[in-house]
Scaffold this motif. Structure first.
Motif, PDB file in Angstrom:
ATOM      1  N   ASP A 132     -35.855  -7.251  18.075  1.00 54.19           N
ATOM      2  CA  ASP A 132     -36.657  -8.455  18.211  1.00 54.19           C
ATOM      3  C   ASP A 132     -35.940  -9.605  17.518  1.00 54.19           C
ATOM      4  O   ASP A 132     -35.139  -9.391  16.600  1.00 54.19           O
ATOM      5  CB  ASP A 132     -38.051  -8.258  17.612  1.00 54.19           C
ATOM      6  CG  ASP A 132     -39.038  -9.335  18.038  1.00 54.19           C
ATOM      7  OD1 ASP A 132     -38.745 -10.075  19.003  1.00 54.19           O
ATOM      8  OD2 ASP A 132     -40.106  -9.436  17.413  1.00 54.19           O
ATOM      9  N   SER A 150     -43.447  -9.040   8.439  1.00 53.83           N
ATOM     10  CA  SER A 150     -44.559  -8.235   7.941  1.00 53.83           C
ATOM     11  C   SER A 150     -44.549  -6.879   8.638  1.00 53.83           C
ATOM     12  O   SER A 150     -43.736  -6.646   9.534  1.00 53.83           O
ATOM     13  CB  SER A 150     -45.892  -8.953   8.201  1.00 53.83           C
ATOM     14  OG  SER A 150     -46.318  -8.757   9.538  1.00 53.83           O
ATOM     15  N   ASP A 152     -47.082  -5.949  10.504  1.00 54.42           N
ATOM     16  CA  ASP A 152     -48.128  -6.115  11.522  1.00 54.42           C
ATOM     17  C   ASP A 152     -47.572  -6.843  12.743  1.00 54.42           C
ATOM     18  O   ASP A 152     -47.114  -7.988  12.647  1.00 54.42           O
ATOM     19  CB  ASP A 152     -49.291  -6.905  10.910  1.00 54.42           C
ATOM     20  CG  ASP A 152     -50.494  -6.992  11.838  1.00 54.42           C
ATOM     21  OD1 ASP A 152     -50.357  -6.677  13.042  1.00 54.42           O
ATOM     22  OD2 ASP A 152     -51.573  -7.396  11.361  1.00 54.42           O
ATOM     23  N   LYS A 153     -47.639  -6.212  13.897  1.00 51.49           N
ATOM     24  CA  LYS A 153     -47.142  -6.801  15.138  1.00 51.49           C
ATOM     25  C   LYS A 153     -47.826  -8.122  15.468  1.00 51.49           C
ATOM     26  O   LYS A 153     -47.246  -8.974  16.141  1.00 51.49           O
ATOM     27  CB  LYS A 153     -47.340  -5.832  16.309  1.00 51.49           C
ATOM     28  CG  LYS A 153     -46.606  -4.513  16.174  1.00 51.49           C
ATOM     29  CD  LYS A 153     -46.926  -3.592  17.348  1.00 51.49           C
ATOM     30  CE  LYS A 153     -46.289  -2.230  17.178  1.00 51.49           C
ATOM     31  NZ  LYS A 153     -46.611  -1.318  18.311  1.00 51.49           N
ATOM     32  N   ASP A 154     -49.061  -8.287  15.026  1.00 49.55           N
ATOM     33  CA  ASP A 154     -49.842  -9.471  15.368  1.00 49.55           C
ATOM     34  C   ASP A 154     -49.819 -10.540  14.281  1.00 49.55           C
ATOM     35  O   ASP A 154     -50.486 -11.563  14.393  1.00 49.55           O
ATOM     36  CB  ASP A 154     -51.299  -9.075  15.651  1.00 49.55           C
ATOM     37  CG  ASP A 154     -51.419  -8.111  16.825  1.00 49.55           C
ATOM     38  OD1 ASP A 154     -50.703  -8.324  17.822  1.00 49.55           O
ATOM     39  OD2 ASP A 154     -52.212  -7.152  16.734  1.00 49.55           O
ATOM     40  N   ASP A 155     -49.057 -10.298  13.227  1.00 48.53           N
ATOM     41  CA  ASP A 155     -48.987 -11.247  12.127  1.00 48.53           C
ATOM     42  C   ASP A 155     -47.824 -12.216  12.359  1.00 48.53           C
ATOM     43  O   ASP A 155     -47.043 -12.076  13.295  1.00 48.53           O
ATOM     44  CB  ASP A 155     -48.805 -10.496  10.804  1.00 48.53           C
ATOM     45  CG  ASP A 155     -49.318 -11.277   9.606  1.00 48.53           C
ATOM     46  OD1 ASP A 155     -49.618 -12.473   9.763  1.00 48.53           O
ATOM     47  OD2 ASP A 155     -49.411 -10.689   8.503  1.00 48.53           O
ATOM     48  N   GLN A 156     -47.708 -13.182  11.475  1.00 46.36           N
ATOM     49  CA  GLN A 156     -46.668 -14.209  11.611  1.00 46.36           C
ATOM     50  C   GLN A 156     -45.286 -13.648  11.330  1.00 46.36           C
ATOM     51  O   GLN A 156     -45.082 -12.916  10.369  1.00 46.36           O
ATOM     52  CB  GLN A 156     -46.968 -15.345  10.625  1.00 46.36           C
ATOM     53  CG  GLN A 156     -45.955 -16.468  10.633  1.00 46.36           C
ATOM     54  CD  GLN A 156     -46.399 -17.653   9.818  1.00 46.36           C
ATOM     55  OE1 GLN A 156     -47.323 -18.358  10.199  1.00 46.36           O
ATOM     56  NE2 GLN A 156     -45.750 -17.889   8.688  1.00 46.36           N
ATOM     57  N   TRP A 159     -41.770  -8.096  12.827  1.00 50.24           N
ATOM     58  CA  TRP A 159     -42.407  -6.979  12.147  1.00 50.24           C
ATOM     59  C   TRP A 159     -41.442  -5.801  12.071  1.00 50.24           C
ATOM     60  O   TRP A 159     -40.513  -5.682  12.871  1.00 50.24           O
ATOM     61  CB  TRP A 159     -43.709  -6.558  12.834  1.00 50.24           C
ATOM     62  CG  TRP A 159     -43.532  -6.029  14.230  1.00 50.24           C
ATOM     63  CD1 TRP A 159     -43.477  -6.761  15.392  1.00 50.24           C
ATOM     64  CD2 TRP A 159     -43.401  -4.655  14.621  1.00 50.24           C
ATOM     65  NE1 TRP A 159     -43.304  -5.931  16.471  1.00 50.24           N
ATOM     66  CE2 TRP A 159     -43.269  -4.635  16.040  1.00 50.24           C
ATOM     67  CE3 TRP A 159     -43.389  -3.443  13.932  1.00 50.24           C
ATOM     68  CZ2 TRP A 159     -43.118  -3.452  16.756  1.00 50.24           C
ATOM     69  CZ3 TRP A 159     -43.239  -2.255  14.637  1.00 50.24           C
ATOM     70  CH2 TRP A 159     -43.111  -2.271  16.042  1.00 50.24           C
TER      71      TRP A 159
END
Length: 237
Positions: A132, A150, A152-156, A159
């Motif tokens: 990524d 982070s 978390d895939k959905d965090d800023q 990941w």
């Protein structure tokens, strides 16, 4: 709060002609038994690669590899079919998992590239490799810390497969900021990219690092023109 300071001049160093590299932790021919890793943070390399030069195709496995260009461009190719150029203001991550081959070259003929390559031990092994890359330009907040990585895939930010959080800060004025740990059992490694910062009684200058543990928050006082990378990682791996 427990702290260990790594001055820039104390890092391992090797100049291969086309590659001028500094190692905060033991790497390649640099070995320091007191600097194998800091918790899950295994490698922090500060590389300068000459124009048109780079690392040929080579393997990795079971490691989270984060690349942050500080100046210039780096071209990436891998056996997953990814080919991209990462630039200053980008962050790239590669989860090596079961194994991946990749190469990294400076595509420019007229200027060097300076990059950080960071390895973090993953929290699981033998996952399917992944790649990524994002621009952090839209995440950037002047005179404050902003998250770039982070678990978390959905965090800023990007990941990784580890409960780790990276933040960066660019300060155009002297500023006092506080970093609150996500997990109190974690440690934080602060790396000064430019300028000066103070943590407690410790004065940190360009490319100095400080390993911090046994605390739940950190107060950082920065000078004008300071840039930082703050890496929170588990201490148990």
């Amino acid at each position: 709060m427990k702290t260990i300071i790594h001055k820039a001049s104390s890092r391992g160093h090797a100049n291969h002609g086309w590659l001028d590299t500094h190692h905060t932790f033991s790497f390649a021919n640099y070995y320091n038994p007191e600097r194998i890793h800091f918790g899950a943070l295994r490698v922090l390399n500060d590389d300068v690669v000459d124009p048109g030069k780079g690392f040929g195709m080579h393997p990795h496995d079971n490691m989270e590899i984060i690349t942050i260009p500080l100046e210039g461009d780096l071209e990436h190719k891998d056996n997953m079919g990814n080919q991209a150029v990462i630039k200053e203001g980008d962050v790239q991550v590669m989860s090596a998992g079961t194994g991946v081959f990749h190469s990294e070259f400076n595509p420019n003929s007229d200027k060097a590239v300076n990059l950080l390559q960071i390895w973090v031990f993953p929290d699981r092994k033998n996952i399917e490799p992944r790649y990524d890359q994002i621009s952090i330009r839209d995440l950037k907040t002047e005179n404050a810390l902003f998250q770039v990585l982070s678990p978390d895939k959905d965090d800023q930010g990007v990941w990784i497969y580890q409960k780790a959080w990276f933040s960066m800060g660019h300060f155009t004025t002297a500023k006092s900021v506080e970093y609150e740990l996500k997990n109190q059992t974690d440690g934080v490694y602060v790396f000064v990219l430019e300028g000066q910062a103070f943590i407690g009684e410790s004065r940190l200058e360009k490319r100095d690092g400080i390993a911090i543990s046994e605390t739940d928050k950190i107060k950082i006082n920065t000078e004008k023109g300071t840039s930082l990378l703050v890496m929170e990682v588990p201490m148990q791996i």
